[in-house]
Each structure stands twice: as C-alpha cells, then as structure tokens.
Motif scaffolding. Structure first.
Motif, PDB file in Angstrom:
ATOM      1  N   MET A  70       0.934  -1.424  -0.120  1.00 10.99           N
ATOM      2  CA  MET A  70      -0.226   0.010  -0.184  1.00 10.99           C
ATOM      3  C   MET A  70       0.820   1.366   0.064  1.00 10.99           C
ATOM      4  O   MET A  70       0.265   2.216   0.142  1.00 10.99           O
ATOM      5  CB  MET A  70      -0.922  -0.037   1.162  1.00 10.99           C
ATOM      6  CG  MET A  70      -0.380   0.291   2.623  1.00 10.99           C
ATOM      7  SD  MET A  70       0.567  -1.097   3.242  1.00 10.99           S
ATOM      8  CE  MET A  70      -1.074  -2.316   3.719  1.00 10.99           C
ATOM      9  N   ARG A  71       2.016   1.206  -0.243  1.00 10.88           N
ATOM     10  CA  ARG A  71       2.790   2.341  -0.156  1.00 10.88           C
ATOM     11  C   ARG A  71       4.022   2.157  -1.603  1.00 10.88           C
ATOM     12  O   ARG A  71       3.997   1.210  -1.890  1.00 10.88           O
ATOM     13  CB  ARG A  71       3.889   2.550   1.285  1.00 10.88           C
ATOM     14  CG  ARG A  71       3.038   2.560   2.196  1.00 10.88           C
ATOM     15  CD  ARG A  71       3.729   2.766   3.643  1.00 10.88           C
ATOM     16  NE  ARG A  71       2.968   3.424   4.899  1.00 10.88           N
ATOM     17  CZ  ARG A  71       1.963   2.651   5.466  1.00 10.88           C
ATOM     18  NH1 ARG A  71       1.935   1.282   5.430  1.00 10.88           N
ATOM     19  NH2 ARG A  71       1.526   3.230   6.451  1.00 10.88           N
ATOM     20  N   ILE A 111       5.367   7.154   0.337  1.00 12.27           N
ATOM     21  CA  ILE A 111       4.112   7.674   0.393  1.00 12.27           C
ATOM     22  C   ILE A 111       3.172   6.558   0.450  1.00 12.27           C
ATOM     23  O   ILE A 111       3.504   5.468  -0.182  1.00 12.27           O
ATOM     24  CB  ILE A 111       3.822   8.624  -0.880  1.00 12.27           C
ATOM     25  CG1 ILE A 111       4.031   7.832  -2.054  1.00 12.27           C
ATOM     26  CG2 ILE A 111       5.040   9.678  -0.609  1.00 12.27           C
ATOM     27  CD1 ILE A 111       3.839   8.865  -3.092  1.00 12.27           C
ATOM     28  N   ASP A 112       1.909   6.954   0.857  1.00 10.65           N
ATOM     29  CA  ASP A 112       0.673   5.996   0.808  1.00 10.65           C
ATOM     30  C   ASP A 112       0.431   6.250  -0.728  1.00 10.65           C
ATOM     31  O   ASP A 112       0.339   7.150  -1.366  1.00 10.65           O
ATOM     32  CB  ASP A 112      -0.416   6.511   1.666  1.00 10.65           C
ATOM     33  CG  ASP A 112      -0.352   6.348   2.919  1.00 10.65           C
ATOM     34  OD1 ASP A 112       0.679   5.285   3.356  1.00 10.65           O
ATOM     35  OD2 ASP A 112      -0.851   7.081   3.793  1.00 10.65           O
ATOM     36  N   SER A 114      -2.562   6.195  -3.107  1.00  8.90           N
ATOM     37  CA  SER A 114      -3.849   6.159  -3.344  1.00  8.90           C
ATOM     38  C   SER A 114      -4.411   5.534  -4.395  1.00  8.90           C
ATOM     39  O   SER A 114      -3.733   5.024  -5.220  1.00  8.90           O
ATOM     40  CB  SER A 114      -4.387   7.498  -3.490  1.00  8.90           C
ATOM     41  OG  SER A 114      -4.008   8.123  -4.829  1.00  8.90           O
ATOM     42  N   SER A 150       1.682  14.341  -1.700  1.00 11.78           N
ATOM     43  CA  SER A 150       1.949  13.352  -0.735  1.00 11.78           C
ATOM     44  C   SER A 150       2.631  13.522   0.680  1.00 11.78           C
ATOM     45  O   SER A 150       3.395  14.497   0.590  1.00 11.78           O
ATOM     46  CB  SER A 150       2.551  12.008  -1.313  1.00 11.78           C
ATOM     47  OG  SER A 150       3.954  12.333  -1.769  1.00 11.78           O
ATOM     48  N   ASP A 153       5.853   8.980   4.624  1.00 14.15           N
ATOM     49  CA  ASP A 153       5.523   7.872   5.615  1.00 14.15           C
ATOM     50  C   ASP A 153       6.305   7.962   7.007  1.00 14.15           C
ATOM     51  O   ASP A 153       7.764   8.404   6.986  1.00 14.15           O
ATOM     52  CB  ASP A 153       6.005   6.783   5.165  1.00 14.15           C
ATOM     53  CG  ASP A 153       5.301   5.588   5.867  1.00 14.15           C
ATOM     54  OD1 ASP A 153       5.555   5.299   7.038  1.00 14.15           O
ATOM     55  OD2 ASP A 153       4.672   4.645   5.394  1.00 14.15           O
ATOM     56  N   TYR A 260      -1.132  -6.505   6.692  1.00 11.43           N
ATOM     57  CA  TYR A 260      -0.016  -5.636   5.964  1.00 11.43           C
ATOM     58  C   TYR A 260       0.408  -5.904   4.785  1.00 11.43           C
ATOM     59  O   TYR A 260       0.687  -5.151   3.867  1.00 11.43           O
ATOM     60  CB  TYR A 260       0.893  -5.364   7.123  1.00 11.43           C
ATOM     61  CG  TYR A 260       1.952  -4.388   6.997  1.00 11.43           C
ATOM     62  CD1 TYR A 260       1.576  -3.115   7.159  1.00 11.43           C
ATOM     63  CD2 TYR A 260       3.240  -4.344   6.577  1.00 11.43           C
ATOM     64  CE1 TYR A 260       2.518  -1.699   6.952  1.00 11.43           C
ATOM     65  CE2 TYR A 260       3.860  -3.409   6.192  1.00 11.43           C
ATOM     66  CZ  TYR A 260       3.789  -2.036   6.454  1.00 11.43           C
ATOM     67  OH  TYR A 260       4.600  -1.144   6.036  1.00 11.43           O
TER      68      TYR A 260
END
Length: 271
Positions: A70-71, A111-112, A114, A150, A153, A260
């Motif tokens: 997810m990153r 970063i996440d 999206s 962004s 993290d 995760y």
C-alpha cells in the motif's frame, strides 16, 4: 506480437538516457518469481517504485524503509539507492524526466498509494515511447500531483553518520534481537552512555530504544514476507509475547501483521 516482457525491457533501456526524444514518463510493471537485489545505484530520472504483492527493503543515504503493497518509495533524480526484495514480488515503477521533477519532493520518501495514483500509473504502463497525446499528458499531471501532495511515511529507520553510532546501527540491523544494553553498546563504541544516547537523538531523531525497536519491526516485516508465524517472529525478536508485538505493530503501521502484506495484484496477473 511483442510480449509484455519485451516492452518492459525496451522501456527500461531508455530510462538511463531519458531525453527530449522520449516521453517525460516511462512506466513499467512486472513480477519476479525469485528474490531480487540491486546494489547502490542512481538514475538521472526520478523514480516512484511500488508493489502489488511481496515486500521490499529500500535504502538511501537518509535511511531505510520496508515497502509493502500500500506504499511506494519516491527517489528523486540522481539519489543513490539500493533495493532488495524478500522473496517473489510483483511491482511497478514510474520514471519521471528530471525537468519534470522540480515541484516534487527533493528527498527520498515513502508515500501512501491512493487508488487514483495506482490506476494512473497502471494506465501509463500501457503506453509506448511515443510523444504524449493530450489525454496522456493529463494522466501524467495526475501522477505528478499525487507525488507532490503526498505526506512522507512516518516509519523510516534513519541511519546515523557518526562512525561509532553507525557501527552499532549496522550491527542491530544485522541482528535486531540483540538485547545488549545501552551501556554495553557504549563500552563497545568507546563512548560514554550519555554521549551515545544524546548523539543517537541528534543524528536520527530517535532515542536508542526507539531506533532499536524500529530495526526489530523492519526485521519482523521481512520475516512476515517469508511466511513465518507471528508467534515465532515475536519471540525471536525479543518481545515478551505475541500480543505485545501485535499491539506495537498495529500502533506503528495502523493494521495487523496479517493484513499488512495483503496482495493487491492487478486483474491481468490473476489466475
């Protein structure tokens, strides 16, 4: 007909010499059936690297990150970095011409990802190397906006520069379960415990205890990717019990160890 693998190779051959003759974005996607490691290197282009499945460790001069699905990690142009996957993986990369990176972060960050960013990059992986059409330029603008807007993290393991601290940090990355006290490490480094404690905060922004905890969590992610049970990971890394490990993991990453690493593989790769 040219295969997807051949198209990826053709695109990657252009990355190291991106010029005005190439589009400002080259995006690729692929998968590896075995673990892969790339030593320290740099690209003239900026690079955004993400995963659909698996786990990867990325290191730069600023520190190290463990990258789940997810990153994504952003590497600005000409920044030295190294990467290592933990077993098989499927992933994607977007290379951005240096001239287009002026408004993007000038330091590496995770970063996440999206849904908008992911779909925009996936769309770009289907493009060739011809000059952009207006519609492609619009998708490219979305990718740039997503990177520029962004947030970095919070989970990063910054590396100290002091030779004494770096020796300790490297030893803990190799063996994060090492339970030696700060006093014992200070003796090994020929430094006073108070000096060692102060310098760790000054150089990494973390206390020695928090830094070691971060090293343990990074190793935990690597072992999760290898399929090891949560209980075994928790006990081997020095946690009192699996519940304590799971609680810390959830506070740090916002989800449980089991979720995760949940894969998110595109439809065209699914059986």
């Amino acid at each position: 007909m040219t295969s997807r693998e051949d198209r990826v190779k053709e695109k990657l051959s252009c990355v190291h010499a991106m010029s005005e003759a190439h589009p400002p974005l080259i995006a690729v996607a692929g998968r590896q059936s075995v673990a892969r490691e790339s030593g320290p290197h740099r690209h003239a282009a900026g690079q955004l690297l993400g995963l659909f499945s698996g786990l990867m460790t990325v290191r730069t001069e600023r520190g190290a990150w463990v990258l789940p699905t997810m990153r994504a990690v952003w590497i600005p142009p000409s920044h030295i970095h190294a990467a290592r996957s933990h077993g098989p993986f499927a992933g994607w990369a977007a290379y951005i011409a240096p001239a287009e990176c002026s408004a993007l972060p000038d330091q590496p960050r995770v970063i996440d990802v999206s849904g908008l960013l992911r779909e925009a990059v996936l769309t770009a992986t289907e493009w060739g190397l011809d000059p952009f059409k207006a519609s492609q330029r619009n998708v490219f603008a979305v990718i740039l906006d997503e990177i520029a807007g962004s947030c970095a993290d919070a989970f990063r393991l910054p590396m100290p520069s002091d030779a004494r601290l770096l020796r300790i940090a490297s030893a803990l990355i190799d063996e994060p379960a090492d339970s030696r006290t700060l006093e014992a490490w200070a003796k090994l480094a020929h430094a006073a415990p108070r000096t060692l404690s102060r310098r760790f905060v000054e150089e990494t922004g973390l206390t020695f205890t928090a830094w070691r905890q971060g090293a343990r969590l990074m190793r935990a992610l690597e072992r999760l990717a290898a399929g090891e049970p949560v209980t075994s990971i928790a006990l081997e890394l020095g946690y009192d019990n699996p519940s304590a490990f799971i609680a810390l993991f959830k506070r740090t990453f916002g989800t449980t160890p089991g979720r995760y690493l949940a894969p998110d593989v595109p439809q065209f790769w699914r059986p």
